[in-house]
Design a protein around this motif. Structure first.
Motif, mmCIF file in Angstrom:
data_model
loop_
_atom_site.group_PDB
_atom_site.id
_atom_site.type_symbol
_atom_site.label_atom_id
_atom_site.label_comp_id
_atom_site.label_asym_id
_atom_site.label_seq_id
_atom_site.Cartn_x
_atom_site.Cartn_y
_atom_site.Cartn_z
ATOM 1 N N ASP A 213 111.204 68.721 23.655
ATOM 2 C CA ASP A 213 112.496 68.597 24.347
ATOM 3 C C ASP A 213 112.445 67.545 25.448
ATOM 4 N N ILE A 214 111.280 67.354 26.044
ATOM 5 C CA ILE A 214 111.142 66.381 27.133
ATOM 6 C C ILE A 214 110.917 64.978 26.593
ATOM 7 N N PHE A 215 109.995 64.836 25.608
ATOM 8 C CA PHE A 215 109.595 63.505 25.144
ATOM 9 C C PHE A 215 110.206 63.117 23.803
ATOM 10 N N GLY A 216 110.886 64.032 23.139
ATOM 11 C CA GLY A 216 111.467 63.710 21.843
ATOM 12 C C GLY A 216 112.702 62.837 21.967
ATOM 13 N N VAL A 217 113.243 62.467 20.807
ATOM 14 C CA VAL A 217 114.475 61.667 20.783
ATOM 15 C C VAL A 217 115.613 62.515 21.360
ATOM 16 N N GLY A 218 116.320 61.991 22.345
ATOM 17 C CA GLY A 218 117.372 62.749 23.003
ATOM 18 C C GLY A 218 116.861 63.680 24.085
ATOM 19 N N GLY A 219 115.562 63.605 24.379
ATOM 20 C CA GLY A 219 114.971 64.435 25.411
ATOM 21 C C GLY A 219 115.141 63.842 26.797
ATOM 22 N N LEU A 220 114.619 64.553 27.787
ATOM 23 C CA LEU A 220 114.776 64.144 29.184
ATOM 24 C C LEU A 220 114.187 62.761 29.429
ATOM 25 N N PHE A 221 113.004 62.501 28.887
ATOM 26 C CA PHE A 221 112.320 61.221 29.110
ATOM 27 C C PHE A 221 113.164 60.053 28.614
ATOM 28 N N ASN A 222 113.692 60.174 27.399
ATOM 29 C CA ASN A 222 114.489 59.084 26.833
ATOM 30 C C ASN A 222 115.871 59.000 27.470
ATOM 31 N N ASN A 223 116.389 60.125 27.945
ATOM 32 C CA ASN A 223 117.677 60.069 28.660
ATOM 33 C C ASN A 223 117.542 59.271 29.956
ATOM 34 N N VAL A 224 116.428 59.442 30.651
ATOM 35 C CA VAL A 224 116.179 58.671 31.866
ATOM 36 C C VAL A 224 116.034 57.191 31.523
ATOM 37 N N ARG A 225 115.336 56.889 30.428
ATOM 38 C CA ARG A 225 115.176 55.493 30.009
ATOM 39 C C ARG A 225 116.533 54.871 29.675
ATOM 40 N N GLU A 226 117.375 55.612 28.973
ATOM 41 C CA GLU A 226 118.698 55.093 28.625
ATOM 42 C C GLU A 226 119.541 54.870 29.876
ATOM 43 N N PHE A 227 119.376 55.734 30.875
ATOM 44 C CA PHE A 227 120.132 55.590 32.121
ATOM 45 C C PHE A 227 119.810 54.268 32.803
ATOM 46 N N PHE A 228 118.524 53.837 32.681
ATOM 47 C CA PHE A 228 118.116 52.567 33.292
ATOM 48 C C PHE A 228 118.198 51.405 32.302
ATOM 49 N N GLY A 229 118.859 51.635 31.162
ATOM 50 C CA GLY A 229 119.094 50.553 30.216
ATOM 51 C C GLY A 229 117.911 50.213 29.336
ATOM 52 N N MET A 230 116.952 51.092 29.195
ATOM 53 C CA MET A 230 115.789 50.851 28.349
ATOM 54 C C MET A 230 115.973 51.489 26.984
ATOM 55 N N ASP A 231 115.260 50.962 25.996
ATOM 56 C CA ASP A 231 115.362 51.470 24.628
ATOM 57 C C ASP A 231 114.687 52.835 24.493
ATOM 58 N N THR A 232 115.111 53.564 23.460
ATOM 59 C CA THR A 232 114.513 54.872 23.165
ATOM 60 C C THR A 232 113.069 54.690 22.710
ATOM 61 N N LEU A 233 112.180 55.515 23.238
ATOM 62 C CA LEU A 233 110.761 55.443 22.894
ATOM 63 C C LEU A 233 110.371 56.701 22.124
ATOM 64 N N LEU A 234 109.857 56.504 20.918
ATOM 65 C CA LEU A 234 109.450 57.634 20.071
ATOM 66 C C LEU A 234 108.059 58.104 20.496
ATOM 67 N N VAL A 235 108.021 58.846 21.592
ATOM 68 C CA VAL A 235 106.744 59.257 22.177
ATOM 69 C C VAL A 235 105.951 60.160 21.230
ATOM 70 N N MET A 236 106.612 61.163 20.672
ATOM 71 C CA MET A 236 105.908 62.150 19.841
ATOM 72 C C MET A 236 105.506 61.592 18.482
ATOM 73 N N GLN A 237 105.974 60.398 18.155
ATOM 74 C CA GLN A 237 105.576 59.755 16.897
ATOM 75 C C GLN A 237 104.579 58.625 17.125
ATOM 76 N N LYS A 238 104.167 58.412 18.379
ATOM 77 C CA LYS A 238 103.232 57.341 18.716
ATOM 78 C C LYS A 238 101.809 57.901 18.816
ATOM 79 N N GLU A 239 100.876 57.290 18.098
ATOM 80 C CA GLU A 239 99.486 57.742 18.151
ATOM 81 C C GLU A 239 98.895 57.595 19.552
ATOM 82 N N SER A 240 99.279 56.545 20.263
ATOM 83 C CA SER A 240 98.711 56.276 21.586
ATOM 84 C C SER A 240 99.146 57.304 22.626
#
Length: 313
Positions: A143-170
């Motif tokens: 819910d925090i790091f997924g698509v539409g989660g808190l992390f990506n909502n904050v990124r969108e607020f600052f004009g940044m692209d959505t980051l697929l955190v839970m799908q990134k190996e790193s």
């Protein structure tokens, strides 16, 4: 001579009965734990024979044909074996090196708080996550790091692209470490605070008379006397080095992160349960147990050299 031996045996028997009558409530308290160990730890060990058989659910354990070490040979030549072994070792090292010291540090910090209410309040707050299921924790992480989660909502607020955190190996290993610290560190402080409370207060009084600061008391009194407890818990963690826990990884990884997240526990689930390769899955589990036993024996010898009371035996 026979009479003396008879009297000695009678005295020992009488002493045992009186001892049991005196301490029988403690034996009753131990009984559920003993029954649990026998039923879920010792009896299932008989099933390890499946690792050396071509197990068939229709024939049963004892009627299935022997295959010797074929399942172990299959394990070591399996293409993904070394990838799974590497992932397990890396996550195990991260867990021991980065998460194991946190409860010790928290316990030392909490011990220095003089306000009892604040101390108990903080301890309660950091212990609560331990009682939350990994299923719930995994859901919170998504819910925090997924698509539409808190992390990506904050990124969108600052004009940044959505980051697929839970799908990134790193991102998987940092999330694994952070979630472990958040969930388990608070509970680990309970043991260390109990060990600290057993330290003789006169040692601190003597140090205060000599002009020692609070940091010096921690460095020369609290931490050295805490080392045996730290080494004992470290040995217990090392014993389960290759068994990191199925729940956490299973609820945090995705098919896109298998390359860095797949460990023996999740692999055994997929192969042993979903594909019904019970003999092969048992061979993997037996391999984990043998490695864990070897590591405990080795590090126990090292702990005995470091501290007289640091080893398990």
């Amino acid at each position: 001579m026979v009479a003396v031996k008879t009297r000695n045996v009678a005295a020992k028997s009488s002493g045992s009965r009186s001892h049991f009558k005196k301490y029988w409530p403690y034996y009753v308290m131990m009984l559920p734990g003993i029954i649990y160990l026998i039923m879920f730890k010792y009896i299932p060990m008989m099933g390890s024979v499946i690792a050396f058989k071509d197990y068939s659910a229709y024939k049963g354990i004892w009627e299935s044909a022997w295959c010797g070490l074929e399942n172990f040979k299959k394990l070591f030549v399996y293409p993904d074996f070394y990838k799974i072994l590497r992932n397990t070792i890396v996550l195990g090292l991260l867990k021991i090196c980065l998460t194991f010291p946190i409860p010790v540090i928290l316990a030392l910090m909490l011990n220095e708080l003089r306000n009892a209410k604040i101390k108990k309040g903080i301890q309660t707050i950091i212990c609560i996550p331990y009682f939350v299921s990994w299923v719930v924790v995994g859901g919170l992480v998504f819910d925090i790091f997924g698509v539409g989660g808190l992390f990506n909502n904050v990124r969108e607020f600052f004009g940044m692209d959505t980051l697929l955190v839970m799908q990134k190996e790193s991102w998987f290993r940092p999330i694994y470490v952070i979630s472990t610290i958040w969930k388990e560190s608070g509970w680990g402080t309970v043991v260390y605070l109990a060990a600290i409370s057993g330290i003789d207060p006169s040692l601190y009084e003597s140090a205060a008379i000599d002009g020692a600061s609070r940091f010096q008391k921690i460095r020369y009194i609290t931490f050295p006397l805490l080392i045996p407890t730290v080494l004992t818990l470290l040995l217990l963690n090392i014993g389960s080095f290759l068994t990191l826990g199925f729940d956490q990884v299973y609820n945090l990884y995705t098919p896109m992160t298998y390359a860095v997240a797949d460990i023996f526990d999740t692999y055994v689930f997929r192969v042993g349960i979903q594909q019904a390769q019970y003999s092969f899955a048992t061979a993997v589990g037996l391999f984990q147990s043998v490695v864990g036993l070897f590591m405990v024996v080795t590090f126990n010898k090292i702990a005995n050299k470091v501290s007289e009371d640091g080893g398990l035996w």
